[in-house]
Design a protein around this motif. Structure first.
Motif, PDB file in Angstrom:
ATOM      1  N   MET A   1      -6.653  -1.054  -4.893  1.00 50.95           N
ATOM      2  CA  MET A   1      -7.410  -0.822  -6.092  1.00 50.95           C
ATOM      3  C   MET A   1      -7.525   0.674  -6.358  1.00 50.95           C
ATOM      4  SD  MET A   1      -8.980  -2.204  -8.514  1.00 50.95           S
ATOM      5  CE  MET A   1     -10.082  -1.709  -9.769  1.00 50.95           C
ATOM      6  N   LYS A   2      -7.787   1.448  -5.304  1.00 55.44           N
ATOM      7  CA  LYS A   2      -7.915   2.888  -5.490  1.00 55.44           C
ATOM      8  C   LYS A   2      -6.593   3.489  -5.934  1.00 55.44           C
ATOM      9  CE  LYS A   2     -11.695   3.616  -2.271  1.00 55.44           C
ATOM     10  NZ  LYS A   2     -12.139   4.273  -1.053  1.00 55.44           N
ATOM     11  N   LYS A   3      -5.479   2.945  -5.421  1.00 55.63           N
ATOM     12  CA  LYS A   3      -4.170   3.466  -5.809  1.00 55.63           C
ATOM     13  C   LYS A   3      -3.925   3.226  -7.291  1.00 55.63           C
ATOM     14  CE  LYS A   3      -1.895   2.880  -1.358  1.00 55.63           C
ATOM     15  NZ  LYS A   3      -0.830   2.206  -0.638  1.00 55.63           N
ATOM     16  N   ILE A   4      -4.270   2.029  -7.763  1.00 58.10           N
ATOM     17  CA  ILE A   4      -4.061   1.716  -9.176  1.00 58.10           C
ATOM     18  C   ILE A   4      -4.907   2.639 -10.039  1.00 58.10           C
ATOM     19  CG2 ILE A   4      -4.447  -0.049 -10.946  1.00 58.10           C
ATOM     20  CD1 ILE A   4      -3.608  -2.113  -8.891  1.00 58.10           C
ATOM     21  N   PHE A   5      -6.165   2.867  -9.628  1.00 61.17           N
ATOM     22  CA  PHE A   5      -7.034   3.762 -10.389  1.00 61.17           C
ATOM     23  C   PHE A   5      -6.451   5.168 -10.421  1.00 61.17           C
ATOM     24  CE2 PHE A   5     -10.737   5.106 -12.481  1.00 61.17           C
ATOM     25  CZ  PHE A   5     -11.060   6.347 -11.980  1.00 61.17           C
ATOM     26  N   ALA A  44       2.803   6.127 -15.976  1.00 65.43           N
ATOM     27  CA  ALA A  44       1.690   5.763 -15.100  1.00 65.43           C
ATOM     28  C   ALA A  44       1.545   4.251 -15.016  1.00 65.43           C
ATOM     29  CB  ALA A  44       0.391   6.388 -15.611  1.00 65.43           C
ATOM     30  N   LEU A  45       1.733   3.595 -16.135  1.00 61.35           N
ATOM     31  CA  LEU A  45       1.639   2.139 -16.166  1.00 61.35           C
ATOM     32  C   LEU A  45       2.749   1.511 -15.327  1.00 61.35           C
ATOM     33  CD1 LEU A  45       0.020  -0.163 -17.396  1.00 61.35           C
ATOM     34  CD2 LEU A  45       1.640  -0.181 -19.280  1.00 61.35           C
ATOM     35  N   LYS A  46       3.950   2.034 -15.429  1.00 61.57           N
ATOM     36  CA  LYS A  46       5.059   1.510 -14.622  1.00 61.57           C
ATOM     37  C   LYS A  46       4.796   1.663 -13.128  1.00 61.57           C
ATOM     38  CE  LYS A  46       8.999   1.683 -17.713  1.00 61.57           C
ATOM     39  NZ  LYS A  46      10.387   2.089 -17.874  1.00 61.57           N
ATOM     40  N   ILE A  47       4.205   2.764 -12.743  1.00 63.39           N
ATOM     41  CA  ILE A  47       3.886   2.979 -11.326  1.00 63.39           C
ATOM     42  C   ILE A  47       2.852   1.964 -10.858  1.00 63.39           C
ATOM     43  CG2 ILE A  47       2.826   4.591  -9.695  1.00 63.39           C
ATOM     44  CD1 ILE A  47       4.152   6.858 -11.405  1.00 63.39           C
ATOM     45  N   ALA A  48       1.828   1.733 -11.684  1.00 66.11           N
ATOM     46  CA  ALA A  48       0.795   0.754 -11.324  1.00 66.11           C
ATOM     47  C   ALA A  48       1.385  -0.647 -11.248  1.00 66.11           C
ATOM     48  CB  ALA A  48      -0.339   0.791 -12.343  1.00 66.11           C
ATOM     49  N   ILE A  49       2.260  -0.964 -12.180  1.00 63.35           N
ATOM     50  CA  ILE A  49       2.906  -2.276 -12.190  1.00 63.35           C
ATOM     51  C   ILE A  49       3.788  -2.436 -10.962  1.00 63.35           C
ATOM     52  CG2 ILE A  49       4.657  -3.650 -13.398  1.00 63.35           C
ATOM     53  CD1 ILE A  49       3.344  -2.658 -16.024  1.00 63.35           C
ATOM     54  N   ASN A  50       4.519  -1.403 -10.601  1.00 61.84           N
ATOM     55  CA  ASN A  50       5.379  -1.460  -9.421  1.00 61.84           C
ATOM     56  C   ASN A  50       4.561  -1.683  -8.155  1.00 61.84           C
ATOM     57  OD1 ASN A  50       8.033  -1.299  -8.226  1.00 61.84           O
ATOM     58  ND2 ASN A  50       7.409   0.672  -7.397  1.00 61.84           N
ATOM     59  N   ALA A  51       3.437  -0.995  -8.042  1.00 58.77           N
ATOM     60  CA  ALA A  51       2.564  -1.167  -6.875  1.00 58.77           C
ATOM     61  C   ALA A  51       2.021  -2.589  -6.812  1.00 58.77           C
ATOM     62  CB  ALA A  51       1.419  -0.160  -6.914  1.00 58.77           C
ATOM     63  N   LYS A  52       1.585  -3.117  -7.943  1.00 55.97           N
ATOM     64  CA  LYS A  52       1.056  -4.483  -7.993  1.00 55.97           C
ATOM     65  C   LYS A  52       2.160  -5.487  -7.688  1.00 55.97           C
ATOM     66  CE  LYS A  52      -1.973  -7.669  -8.783  1.00 55.97           C
ATOM     67  NZ  LYS A  52      -3.012  -7.944  -7.801  1.00 55.97           N
ATOM     68  N   CYS A  53       3.355  -5.251  -8.182  1.00 60.12           N
ATOM     69  CA  CYS A  53       4.489  -6.135  -7.919  1.00 60.12           C
ATOM     70  C   CYS A  53       4.777  -6.205  -6.432  1.00 60.12           C
ATOM     71  CB  CYS A  53       5.728  -5.642  -8.672  1.00 60.12           C
ATOM     72  SG  CYS A  53       7.234  -6.557  -8.250  1.00 60.12           S
ATOM     73  N   THR A  54       4.809  -5.070  -5.778  1.00 64.53           N
ATOM     74  CA  THR A  54       5.078  -5.021  -4.343  1.00 64.53           C
ATOM     75  C   THR A  54       4.044  -5.837  -3.580  1.00 64.53           C
ATOM     76  OG1 THR A  54       6.095  -2.849  -4.572  1.00 64.53           O
ATOM     77  CG2 THR A  54       5.380  -3.470  -2.366  1.00 64.53           C
ATOM     78  N   THR A  55       2.790  -5.670  -3.935  1.00 66.66           N
ATOM     79  CA  THR A  55       1.712  -6.418  -3.278  1.00 66.66           C
ATOM     80  C   THR A  55       1.865  -7.913  -3.523  1.00 66.66           C
ATOM     81  OG1 THR A  55       0.213  -4.554  -3.516  1.00 66.66           O
ATOM     82  CG2 THR A  55      -0.792  -6.699  -3.144  1.00 66.66           C
ATOM     83  N   GLU A  56       2.068  -8.284  -4.780  1.00 64.66           N
ATOM     84  CA  GLU A  56       2.201  -9.703  -5.131  1.00 64.66           C
ATOM     85  C   GLU A  56       3.412 -10.328  -4.447  1.00 64.66           C
ATOM     86  OE1 GLU A  56       0.174 -11.744  -7.013  1.00 64.66           O
ATOM     87  OE2 GLU A  56      -1.202 -10.051  -6.956  1.00 64.66           O
ATOM     88  N   LEU A  57       4.515  -9.612  -4.452  1.00 62.79           N
ATOM     89  CA  LEU A  57       5.738 -10.125  -3.844  1.00 62.79           C
ATOM     90  C   LEU A  57       5.551 -10.353  -2.348  1.00 62.79           C
ATOM     91  CD1 LEU A  57       8.599 -10.858  -4.734  1.00 62.79           C
ATOM     92  CD2 LEU A  57       9.292  -8.536  -4.209  1.00 62.79           C
ATOM     93  N   ASN A  58       4.948  -9.415  -1.673  1.00 62.53           N
ATOM     94  CA  ASN A  58       4.731  -9.552  -0.228  1.00 62.53           C
ATOM     95  C   ASN A  58       3.746 -10.660   0.122  1.00 62.53           C
ATOM     96  OD1 ASN A  58       6.554  -7.584   0.691  1.00 62.53           O
ATOM     97  ND2 ASN A  58       5.102  -5.968   0.242  1.00 62.53           N
ATOM     98  N   ASN A  59       2.905 -11.059  -0.834  1.00 63.14           N
ATOM     99  CA  ASN A  59       1.943 -12.136  -0.592  1.00 63.14           C
ATOM    100  C   ASN A  59       2.479 -13.519  -0.933  1.00 63.14           C
ATOM    101  OD1 ASN A  59      -0.048 -10.404   0.350  1.00 63.14           O
ATOM    102  ND2 ASN A  59      -0.914 -10.085  -1.673  1.00 63.14           N
ATOM    103  N   LEU A  60       3.633 -13.588  -1.569  1.00 62.09           N
ATOM    104  CA  LEU A  60       4.212 -14.881  -1.923  1.00 62.09           C
ATOM    105  C   LEU A  60       4.814 -15.562  -0.695  1.00 62.09           C
ATOM    106  CD1 LEU A  60       6.137 -14.097  -5.239  1.00 62.09           C
ATOM    107  CD2 LEU A  60       4.095 -15.504  -4.989  1.00 62.09           C
ATOM    108  N   PRO A  61       4.381 -16.778  -0.383  1.00 63.88           N
ATOM    109  CA  PRO A  61       4.960 -17.501   0.757  1.00 63.88           C
ATOM    110  C   PRO A  61       6.474 -17.684   0.618  1.00 63.88           C
ATOM    111  CG  PRO A  61       2.951 -18.577   0.040  1.00 63.88           C
ATOM    112  CD  PRO A  61       3.267 -17.511  -0.976  1.00 63.88           C
ATOM    113  N   ASN A  81      14.811  -3.928  -6.307  1.00 59.52           N
ATOM    114  CA  ASN A  81      15.460  -4.485  -7.506  1.00 59.52           C
ATOM    115  C   ASN A  81      14.476  -5.330  -8.316  1.00 59.52           C
ATOM    116  OD1 ASN A  81      17.923  -3.294  -6.970  1.00 59.52           O
ATOM    117  ND2 ASN A  81      18.747  -5.081  -5.934  1.00 59.52           N
ATOM    118  N   ILE A  82      13.742  -6.197  -7.627  1.00 53.83           N
ATOM    119  CA  ILE A  82      12.796  -7.077  -8.319  1.00 53.83           C
ATOM    120  C   ILE A  82      11.671  -6.271  -8.960  1.00 53.83           C
ATOM    121  CG2 ILE A  82      11.056  -8.883  -7.989  1.00 53.83           C
ATOM    122  CD1 ILE A  82      12.941 -10.039  -5.799  1.00 53.83           C
ATOM    123  N   CYS A  83      11.049  -5.394  -8.200  1.00 51.50           N
ATOM    124  CA  CYS A  83       9.911  -4.637  -8.735  1.00 51.50           C
ATOM    125  C   CYS A  83      10.353  -3.594  -9.763  1.00 51.50           C
ATOM    126  CB  CYS A  83       9.097  -4.022  -7.607  1.00 51.50           C
ATOM    127  SG  CYS A  83       8.189  -5.292  -6.680  1.00 51.50           S
ATOM    128  N   GLY A  84      11.567  -3.089  -9.643  1.00 50.16           N
ATOM    129  CA  GLY A  84      12.108  -2.209 -10.680  1.00 50.16           C
ATOM    130  C   GLY A  84      12.262  -2.963 -11.996  1.00 50.16           C
TER     131      GLY A  84
END
Length: 130
Positions: A1-5, A44-61, A81-84
């Motif tokens: 959350m702090k990273k996104i902010f 800035a939005l792309k960076i936040a989206i990339n960070a969220k994508c990485t988190t979401e992807l790693n949490n997917l079973p 590739n996916i998060c890009g």
């Protein structure tokens, strides 16, 4: 959350710069400033989206299962590739009103980024698999 902010703070500042321009600059200057602010906000939005994508992807079973047999380098390459892809396509799912809201409201910002990633990630995973 702090990273996104921390990442979205420049977006808020750039949108504030757009809102405070008074139109007294030389011809063409305001358009250039607005374009620069939009580019900074988009980055800035792309960076936040990339960070969220990485988190979401790693949490997917399914991701965890699919990458068990991959080397760390292979996993990183596919994830990049996916998060890009998500970083490039997710902003298309964010309206100008949502951008302004994201600049002012941290809770809304999190929701907006999450929704944009959710709408885009499956499309990009499918594209990466093909």
């Amino acid at each position: 959350m702090k990273k996104i902010f921390a990442v979205l703070l420049p977006l808020a500042l750039s949108l504030t710069a757009c809102a405070t321009m008074d139109g007294t600059g030389a011809a063409g200057t305001n358009g250039t400033q607005a374009t620069t602010a939009q580019q900074l906000g988009g980055a800035a939005l792309k960076i936040a989206i990339n960070a969220k994508c990485t988190t979401e992807l790693n949490n997917l079973p399914a991701w965890q299962t699919a990458t068990k047999l991959m080397t760390a380098d292979q996993k990183q390459e596919v994830q990049s590739n996916i998060c890009g892809c998500v970083s490039d396509k997710a902003p298309e799912n964010i309206s100008a009103v949502d951008l302004a809201t994201a600049a002012l409201d941290p809770q809304a910002r999190t929701t907006i980024v999450t929704n944009a990633v959710t709408k885009t990630i499956n499309q990009c995973v499918t594209q990466a698999i093909q």
